[in-house]
Scaffold this active site. Structure first.
Site, PDB file in Angstrom:
ATOM      1  N   ASP A 237       0.938  -1.171  -0.104  1.00 35.43           N
ATOM      2  CA  ASP A 237      -0.146   0.110  -0.029  1.00 35.43           C
ATOM      3  C   ASP A 237       0.927   1.323   0.072  1.00 35.43           C
ATOM      4  O   ASP A 237       1.725   1.547   0.807  1.00 35.43           O
ATOM      5  CB  ASP A 237      -0.967   0.018   1.314  1.00 35.43           C
TER       6      ASP A 237
ATOM      7  N   ASP B 136       3.374   1.207   3.186  1.00 35.45           N
ATOM      8  CA  ASP B 136       2.978   0.931   4.434  1.00 35.45           C
ATOM      9  C   ASP B 136       2.934  -0.359   5.344  1.00 35.45           C
ATOM     10  O   ASP B 136       2.438  -1.296   4.835  1.00 35.45           O
ATOM     11  CB  ASP B 136       1.326   1.269   4.455  1.00 35.45           C
TER      12      ASP B 136
ATOM     13  N   ASP C 297       0.605   5.475   0.177  1.00 40.54           N
ATOM     14  CA  ASP C 297      -0.294   6.325   0.399  1.00 40.54           C
ATOM     15  C   ASP C 297       0.201   7.695   0.206  1.00 40.54           C
ATOM     16  O   ASP C 297       1.239   7.890   0.777  1.00 40.54           O
ATOM     17  CB  ASP C 297      -0.952   6.151   1.955  1.00 40.54           C
TER      18      ASP C 297
END
Length: 401
Positions: free
Chosen positions: A107, A304, A109
Site C-alpha cells: 500500500d 505502509d 499512500d
C-alpha cells in the site's frame, strides 16, 4: 487541494443521494472477483448516520450471496476482501477461520510520502508523486525479487495497492514479509552490506596484499548505487575542475582536498569505476559511501509496513467505489501505468453527463475529470462526478433541485 476533506456528519439527503447513485453504479458495472474468492473473508462499510464508520466483516461470499446482487442491493460505502485464504472465511474469529495462505499486499499512500508537501501539493501533484513511488516499488518486486503475478490498483483516493500472487509468497509468515518490507524501504542497509571486499595481490613495491572494494553492477541495491555513482562521475567529467570540486563539497565530510582527490580519481579511473570498483582512491571511496546513502534515501519505496506484514489484511475490491471520493478503485494494466491518470480514468462513467445542485461548504480548486474547477462556498450547479466527489470528501452537501 489536499487529499483530505472536512470531517463531520453528512446530511441524510446527501447520504441517501450517494447511496442511491452507488447502487446505480453497481447495477451497471461488472465487478471482477479476486482469485479464490470463496476462500476469502469479505467486509464492507454501509452508509450510516454520524461521523464514524462501522465495518461489517467476517463475511464469506456464501454469506453475501451473489456479489453483483449484494452490491446493487446494499450499495455499500466501501467494499473489501482479505489478502488471506481460509478454510472457514466466514468464521467470527481469526482462529476459527484456519489460515491457508495470503497474497502479498503493498500500500502506497500519498499522504505518507516524504516527497509530498501537505498543504502545498495539489491532489493531482500528490498522486503523481505516489505514482513515482509505485514505479520504484514495482522495480523492486519485478527486478530484485522476480515476481511476475502482480496486480496494480489505484486505491480510489490517496494512492495505489499492489497485489503479489506468486506461489512463492503465499505461505510466508509475517516475519518473512517484514524482511521484504525492510528491503524495499532500505531499512538497515549499510555500505558494508552492499560493498564486496576482496583481497588482491600486492602491486609492485608492496609485499602485502591490497584490499579492493566493489559494487555489483547488476541487480539489487548495489546496482542502483553503482548507477548513481556513474551518473555523478559523468557529471564531474563534464564540469570544469573547479566546478567539479565545488560540486563534491556539497557532500557531508568532503572538504576541498578530498573533493579534488576524488575528482582526479574519477577522471583517471573511469573503466575501473564502471566495472564496479569504488576503491580507486580513499577520497573516492568516501564519496561513494555518501552516494550509497543518498541512493537508499532517494530510491526506497515508502510503503505502509503494517499492510504488507498482515496476512489477514482486508484490502479494497478493484472496480468498487471509494466512499470517501466517489472514484473507482481502478485496476491498472501494468503496461498502461505510465499513461494512467487517476483523476480522469477513475471517474465512473455512471456519474458523467449530468449536472446536479450542491451546497459547497468548503471552497477551493479541484482538478477532476480533466478539468480544473474553482468553487466558492454556496449553492452551485456542477458536473455530477464533481458533486459526488465533493460530497464524498465532506466538502459539499446535496442541494435541492
Amino acid at each position: 487541494m489536499g487529499a483530505s476533506g472536512k470531517s463531520g456528519p453528512m446530511e441524510e439527503r446527501t447520504r441517501a443521494y450517494l447511496r442511491g447513485r452507488f447502487g446505480d453504479y453497481y447495477r451497471r458495472t461488472a465487478i471482477p472477483r479476486p482469485p479464490d474468492a470463496n476462500a476469502r473473508e469479505w467486509g464492507y462499510v454501509p452508509w450510516t448516520e454520524g461521523p464514524g464508520e462501522t465495518m461489517v466483516r467476517h463475511q464469506s461470499l456464501l454469506d453475501l450471496g451473489d456479489l453483483e446482487a449484494f452490491l446493487a442491493r446494499e450499495r455499500p460505502k466501501h467494499v473489501y476482501f482479505s489478502a488471506g485464504r481460509y478454510e472457514e472465511p466466514g468464521a467470527n474469529t481469526m482462529e476459527g477461520k484456519t489460515w491457508l495462505s495470503s497474497d502479498l499486499i503493498f500500500d502506497l499512500d500519498a499522504d505518507h510520502l516524504p516527497s509530498v508537501e501537505l498543504g502545498e501539493d495539489s491532489y493531482a501533484e500528490m498522486l503523481e508523486k505516489c505514482k513515482g513511488a509505485l514505479e520504484k516499488l514495482l522495480s523492486f518486486l519485478e527486478t530484485d525479487f522476480g515476481f511476475s503475478d502482480l496486480t496494480v490498483v489505484f486505491s480510489g483516493a490517496r494512492g495505489y495497492h499492489v497485489h503479489v500472487r506468486d506461489e512463492a509468497v503465499q505461505t510466508l509468515e509475517s516475519d518473512a514479509r517484514r524482511e521484504i518490507v525492510d528491503y524495499v524501504r532500505g531499512i538497515g542497509l549499510e555500505t558494508d552490506a552492499l560493498v564486496e571486499t576482496e583481497t588482491v595481490a600486492g602491486t609492485a613495491g608492496r609485499s602485502s596484499p591490497a584490499r579492493k572494494r566493489t559494487l555489483a553492477t547488476e541487480g539489487g541495491w548495489s546496482a542502483r548505487a553503482h548507477r548513481r555513482i556513474l551518473d555523478l562521475v559523468e557529471e564531474l567529467q563534464d564540469l570544469e575542475e573547479a566546478e567539479a570540486i565545488e560540486r563534491l563539497q556539497a557532500y557531508d565530510g568532503i572538504g576541498e582536498g578530498k573533493a579534488a582527490a576524488a575528482v582526479r580519481a574519477a577522471r583517471e579511473n573511469d573503466a575501473e569505476i564502471r566495472a564496479g570498483n569504488v576503491d580507486v582512491h580513499p577520497a573516492f571511496y568516501q564519496l561513494a559511501t555518501r552516494v550509497i546513502e543518498e541512493t537508499v534515501a532517494a530510491d526506497n519505496a515508502p510503503i505502509d509496513e503494517p499492510v504488507t506484514t498482515d496476512t489477514n489484511r482486508l484490502i479494497r475490491l478493484p472496480e468498487s467505489l471509494h466512499g470517501g471520493s466517489g472514484l473507482a478503485v481502478r485496476h491498472v494494466d501494468r503496461d498502461a501505468l505510465a499513461a494512467f491518470e487517476p483523476l480522469v480514468d477513475a471517474v465512473p462513467e455512471t456519474f458523467e453527463g449530468n449536472e446536479i445542485a450542491v451546497e459547497v461548504t468548503e471552497g477551493g480548486t479541484v482538478e477532476l475529470g480533466g478539468d480544473s474547477f474553482t468553487l466558492d462556498p454556496g449553492e452551485r450547479t456542477v458536473p455530477e462526478y464533481l458533486g459526488v466527489f465533493l460530497m464524498a470528501r465532506g466538502r459539499a452537501e446535496k442541494g435541492r433541485e
